[in-house]
Design an enzyme around this catalytic site. Sequence first.
Site, mmCIF file in Angstrom:
data_model
loop_
_atom_site.group_PDB
_atom_site.id
_atom_site.type_symbol
_atom_site.label_atom_id
_atom_site.label_comp_id
_atom_site.label_asym_id
_atom_site.label_seq_id
_atom_site.Cartn_x
_atom_site.Cartn_y
_atom_site.Cartn_z
ATOM 1 N N LYS A 27 0.953 -1.125 -0.013
ATOM 2 C CA LYS A 27 -0.063 -0.054 -0.168
ATOM 3 C C LYS A 27 0.730 1.286 -0.112
ATOM 4 C CE LYS A 27 -1.731 1.886 3.814
ATOM 5 N NZ LYS A 27 -1.482 3.590 3.860
ATOM 6 N N ASN A 28 1.959 1.244 0.908
ATOM 7 C CA ASN A 28 2.690 2.549 1.051
ATOM 8 C C ASN A 28 3.656 2.751 -0.155
ATOM 9 O OD1 ASN A 28 1.405 2.850 3.406
ATOM 10 N ND2 ASN A 28 3.155 2.598 4.879
ATOM 11 N N ARG A 97 -4.429 10.605 3.798
ATOM 12 C CA ARG A 97 -3.506 11.880 3.812
ATOM 13 C C ARG A 97 -2.323 11.679 2.817
ATOM 14 N NH1 ARG A 97 -0.108 12.538 6.771
ATOM 15 N NH2 ARG A 97 -0.194 14.703 7.286
ATOM 16 N N ASP A 121 -4.838 13.048 12.527
ATOM 17 C CA ASP A 121 -5.839 11.714 12.427
ATOM 18 C C ASP A 121 -5.651 11.031 13.864
ATOM 19 O OD1 ASP A 121 -3.243 10.663 12.233
ATOM 20 O OD2 ASP A 121 -3.333 10.075 9.949
ATOM 21 N N ASP A 338 4.241 1.081 12.026
ATOM 22 C CA ASP A 338 3.224 0.148 11.578
ATOM 23 C C ASP A 338 3.228 -1.169 11.904
ATOM 24 O OD1 ASP A 338 2.761 2.728 10.187
ATOM 25 O OD2 ASP A 338 2.676 1.592 8.206
HETATM 26 C C1 UD1 Z 1 4.290 7.049 6.150
HETATM 27 C C2 UD1 Z 1 3.466 5.816 6.037
HETATM 28 C C3 UD1 Z 1 2.942 5.479 7.426
HETATM 29 C C4 UD1 Z 1 4.218 5.177 8.214
HETATM 30 C C5 UD1 Z 1 5.128 6.314 8.543
HETATM 31 C C6 UD1 Z 1 6.250 6.090 9.170
HETATM 32 C C7 UD1 Z 1 2.409 6.130 3.979
HETATM 33 C C8 UD1 Z 1 1.087 6.274 3.181
HETATM 34 N N1 UD1 Z 1 2.449 6.269 5.312
HETATM 35 O O1 UD1 Z 1 3.701 8.009 6.802
HETATM 36 O O2 UD1 Z 1 2.346 4.517 7.345
HETATM 37 O O3 UD1 Z 1 3.790 4.964 9.738
HETATM 38 O O4 UD1 Z 1 5.611 6.828 7.172
HETATM 39 O O5 UD1 Z 1 6.961 5.042 8.695
HETATM 40 O O6 UD1 Z 1 3.560 5.837 3.166
HETATM 41 N N2 UD1 Z 1 6.723 14.964 10.339
HETATM 42 C C9 UD1 Z 1 6.905 16.215 10.650
HETATM 43 N N3 UD1 Z 1 6.745 16.992 9.553
HETATM 44 C C10 UD1 Z 1 6.655 16.583 8.220
HETATM 45 C C11 UD1 Z 1 6.508 15.156 8.100
HETATM 46 C C12 UD1 Z 1 6.503 14.396 8.913
HETATM 47 O O7 UD1 Z 1 6.886 16.665 11.926
HETATM 48 O O8 UD1 Z 1 6.636 17.439 7.245
HETATM 49 C C13 UD1 Z 1 6.745 13.751 11.510
HETATM 50 C C14 UD1 Z 1 5.403 13.019 11.483
HETATM 51 O O9 UD1 Z 1 4.715 13.868 12.534
HETATM 52 C C15 UD1 Z 1 5.973 11.972 12.391
HETATM 53 C C16 UD1 Z 1 7.210 11.557 11.545
HETATM 54 O O10 UD1 Z 1 7.624 12.978 11.104
HETATM 55 O O11 UD1 Z 1 6.083 12.037 13.681
HETATM 56 C C17 UD1 Z 1 7.190 10.528 10.530
HETATM 57 O O12 UD1 Z 1 6.296 11.025 9.594
HETATM 58 P P1 UD1 Z 1 6.620 10.485 8.069
HETATM 59 O O13 UD1 Z 1 7.777 9.553 7.986
HETATM 60 O O14 UD1 Z 1 6.574 11.671 7.102
HETATM 61 O O15 UD1 Z 1 5.429 9.691 7.828
HETATM 62 P P2 UD1 Z 1 4.444 9.707 6.681
HETATM 63 O O16 UD1 Z 1 5.075 9.741 5.306
HETATM 64 O O17 UD1 Z 1 3.193 10.352 7.163
#
Ligand code: UD1
Length: 449
Positions: A27-28, A97, A121, A338
Amino acid sequence: MAQSAGDVIVVRGNGGLDGEVCIGGAKNSVLKLIAACLLAEGQHVLANVPDISDVSVMCELLEAMGVSITRTDHCLVIDVPAEINTEAPYHLVERMRASIVVLGPLLARFGAARVALPGGDDFGPRPIDMHLRALESLGATFRTSHGDISGTAEALTGAEIVLEYPSVGATENVLMAAVRAKGRTRIVNPAREPEIGDLVSFLNQMGAKARWAGNGLAIEGVEQLSPAGQHASSPRSTAGGIGTSARTEVGGTPADGDGYRVISDRIETATYLAAVGMCGGSVFLRHAVGDHMTMLIRKLTEMGMHIVADAEGIRATATQRLTSADVATLPYPGLATDYKPFLVAMLTTASGVGIVTENIFTGRFRYIDELRRMGADIRTEGHHAVVRGAERLSGAPVRAHDIRAGAALVVAGLAAEGETEVAGATHIDRGYDDLTGKLAGLGAIITRR
Ligand code: UD1
């Protein structure tokens, strides 16, 4: 969709699981590959696409932009026209998202994008500040109004981008922008998940020049990209993520040439590993890639499972009650956040006490109240949980609040005494292709209503 029936999964605790299950596409990864198609006009073909509702939402989003998509048996044919509508509306972004990853490709190809701001979320706040700062480094400018983020870029120019944290989404957005920026981009401290490796391979098949270099990603911008997944003779990219190896399950063009093959879903794999760990038995997970989940395999081995990975998949066996272990989530190659709901579920019936530390999404403990309804002994303190293993859980009505936590409740129900009803199963459908059918195929007593 295979699971469109009711919103409740009913599961009854039973003995060991046995047989073989096929792990689907990640999925990701697939959601980002679909977004990446926006980078080139023409017909892209994706294979090994899971039949899950998040894929439907991403397809709806591209269709709203004017892209034509045909979805047949685990395959997507994505026709991207020369001009598209560069807006991602709230009613779709709100449902998923991950839609935010259209920002990079839209800015790179059309110089403009308007995307509704995703809210928080069940994991807590989900900021996108790093996405925006990284894209600004390439020359984009952003303005927020009426709940939308509007970006423009006359021309993107390569730059050195240092991510203070290896965010998966920020890495993907800036990577997809940089492949068409003028000149060289270096992303320092990028996320290194296998799904990022898959995106690099996919982009390179489109004609991009991206490669892992030292502690970062080096990207040489190109003026034009072409559709992916079309040519049977395309050489398989060697740019896979850290820890990937050249084997049939790793993303790329399958031998029969009918589409770019999405890599296997390591979180779906973790779900079935947890089910075997909690119920006992021996199951072969076809297409699972051991190299993508080394830390999890180590942890489960420490807890008493026997796991053997080869080029065809993973065999998992559990013959006794598991032993507790401590767990801390970290960016890849650490233990993925996850995986955590599955590890917590496993600890609820393991012997001893396990301390679980969440380092990625600190709000990600909501399902613990549901596990407590099943008799689990879990105490939370900030981003830590202390799980004291009980001999057995007891079946109860519970509710899924997100994809993985929902699936973990189903897994817990498999090992509980009596019947468990997991409501909110449509959350599970976002990321699972026929969870009930696949578990039933392994001998689980499970239905959907
Ligand atoms: C993706 C995955 C999700 C997984 C996560 C971490 C998808 C669709 N989702 O989510 O299933 O749990 O990676 O492996 O691929 N953060 C910030 N600022 C930003 C971006 C992120 O502060 O601009 C923080 C987030 O709040 C969180 C952390 O960084 O605490 C990790 O987020 P990120 O790695 O970006 O996860 P996603 O891409 O949202």
